[in-house]
Design a protein around this motif. Structure first.
Motif, mmCIF file in Angstrom:
data_model
loop_
_atom_site.group_PDB
_atom_site.id
_atom_site.type_symbol
_atom_site.label_atom_id
_atom_site.label_comp_id
_atom_site.label_asym_id
_atom_site.label_seq_id
_atom_site.Cartn_x
_atom_site.Cartn_y
_atom_site.Cartn_z
ATOM 1 N N ALA A 39 -9.586 -1.536 -3.299
ATOM 2 C CA ALA A 39 -8.463 -0.865 -3.965
ATOM 3 C C ALA A 39 -7.363 -1.888 -4.245
ATOM 4 C CB ALA A 39 -7.926 0.263 -3.100
ATOM 5 N N TRP A 40 -6.446 -1.513 -5.136
ATOM 6 C CA TRP A 40 -5.279 -2.341 -5.436
ATOM 7 C C TRP A 40 -4.169 -2.015 -4.456
ATOM 8 C CZ3 TRP A 40 -5.425 -6.388 -8.524
ATOM 9 C CH2 TRP A 40 -6.400 -6.457 -9.510
ATOM 10 N N PHE A 41 -3.593 -3.061 -3.853
ATOM 11 C CA PHE A 41 -2.514 -2.901 -2.886
ATOM 12 C C PHE A 41 -1.283 -3.671 -3.329
ATOM 13 C CE2 PHE A 41 -6.316 -2.034 -0.466
ATOM 14 C CZ PHE A 41 -5.950 -0.935 0.292
ATOM 15 N N ASN A 42 -0.138 -3.020 -3.244
ATOM 16 C CA ASN A 42 1.135 -3.647 -3.572
ATOM 17 C C ASN A 42 1.487 -4.611 -2.444
ATOM 18 O OD1 ASN A 42 3.851 -4.295 -3.989
ATOM 19 N ND2 ASN A 42 4.379 -2.245 -4.689
ATOM 20 N N THR A 43 1.648 -5.902 -2.801
ATOM 21 C CA THR A 43 1.990 -6.897 -1.785
ATOM 22 C C THR A 43 3.466 -7.246 -1.798
ATOM 23 O OG1 THR A 43 1.395 -8.738 -3.238
ATOM 24 C CG2 THR A 43 -0.325 -7.880 -1.776
ATOM 25 N N GLY A 44 4.217 -6.636 -2.723
ATOM 26 C CA GLY A 44 5.654 -6.841 -2.713
ATOM 27 C C GLY A 44 6.246 -7.153 -4.073
ATOM 28 N N GLU A 45 7.539 -7.151 -4.103
ATOM 29 C CA GLU A 45 8.308 -7.451 -5.309
ATOM 30 C C GLU A 45 8.273 -8.960 -5.552
ATOM 31 O OE1 GLU A 45 12.939 -6.983 -6.696
ATOM 32 O OE2 GLU A 45 12.140 -5.553 -5.232
ATOM 33 N N ILE A 46 8.197 -9.350 -6.830
ATOM 34 C CA ILE A 46 8.195 -10.774 -7.161
ATOM 35 C C ILE A 46 9.317 -11.085 -8.135
ATOM 36 C CG2 ILE A 46 5.754 -11.194 -6.697
ATOM 37 C CD1 ILE A 46 5.230 -10.934 -9.697
ATOM 38 N N ASP A 54 -8.776 -12.160 -11.220
ATOM 39 C CA ASP A 54 -9.651 -11.007 -10.973
ATOM 40 C C ASP A 54 -9.188 -10.133 -9.808
ATOM 41 O OD1 ASP A 54 -11.278 -11.789 -13.042
ATOM 42 O OD2 ASP A 54 -12.786 -12.722 -11.752
ATOM 43 N N THR A 55 -8.478 -10.716 -8.852
ATOM 44 C CA THR A 55 -8.065 -9.954 -7.677
ATOM 45 C C THR A 55 -6.558 -9.829 -7.539
ATOM 46 O OG1 THR A 55 -8.178 -11.926 -6.297
ATOM 47 C CG2 THR A 55 -10.162 -10.541 -6.383
ATOM 48 N N TYR A 70 0.216 -7.132 -7.084
ATOM 49 C CA TYR A 70 -0.837 -6.317 -6.495
ATOM 50 C C TYR A 70 -2.050 -7.180 -6.220
ATOM 51 C CZ TYR A 70 1.319 -1.751 -7.230
ATOM 52 O OH TYR A 70 2.136 -0.653 -7.157
ATOM 53 N N GLU A 71 -2.761 -6.844 -5.144
ATOM 54 C CA GLU A 71 -3.980 -7.565 -4.781
ATOM 55 C C GLU A 71 -5.122 -6.566 -4.613
ATOM 56 O OE1 GLU A 71 -5.652 -10.680 -1.413
ATOM 57 O OE2 GLU A 71 -3.636 -9.859 -1.208
ATOM 58 N N TYR A 72 -6.280 -6.897 -5.183
ATOM 59 C CA TYR A 72 -7.480 -6.070 -5.085
ATOM 60 C C TYR A 72 -8.278 -6.560 -3.888
ATOM 61 C CZ TYR A 72 -11.488 -3.390 -6.822
ATOM 62 O OH TYR A 72 -12.505 -2.487 -6.968
ATOM 63 N N LYS A 73 -8.390 -5.710 -2.872
ATOM 64 C CA LYS A 73 -9.079 -6.132 -1.651
ATOM 65 C C LYS A 73 -9.725 -4.931 -0.970
ATOM 66 C CE LYS A 73 -4.805 -5.946 1.039
ATOM 67 N NZ LYS A 73 -3.891 -6.698 1.899
#
Length: 98
Positions: A39-46, A54-55, A70-73
């Motif tokens: 799934a896509w996960f929000n890793t924070g504001e940039i 791809d991820t 966002y990171e796909y993991k």
């Protein structure tokens, strides 16, 4: 139990259908376990450019003009892992010959 079950809640349910029904019936349920594992996960504001591949992706909140990375993991709460399977095991079932 008569016929293919409508819901599969436990590893035992999945093993039952795998052992008692033709592969064309149970394969979609196992394929779905793999398809919903990531799934896509929000890793924070940039503030800068961020990373896009791809991820990784960038999502922009247009209303507040905020950019998020966002990171796909692997979703550690996915059904595949909750049931006690691992990815290789399920891929083996999906790919094994009839």
């Amino acid at each position: 139990m008569v016929g293919f079950p409508e819901t599969l809640n436990t590893k035992e349910d999945y093993e039952y259908i795998r052992k008692n029904f033709p592969k064309e019936q149970w394969r979609p349920a196992f394929r779905n376990l793999l398809d919903t594992m990531h799934a896509w996960f929000n890793t924070g504001e940039i503030a800068g450019d961020g990373l896009t591949d791809d991820t990784h992706k960038i999502v922009v909140d247009e209303q507040n003009n905020i950019r998020y990375q966002y990171e796909y993991k692997v979703d550690t709460n996915c059904k595949l892992l909750r049931l006690g399977y691992n990815e290789d095991e399920v891929e083996g079932y999906v790919g094994e010959s009839v």
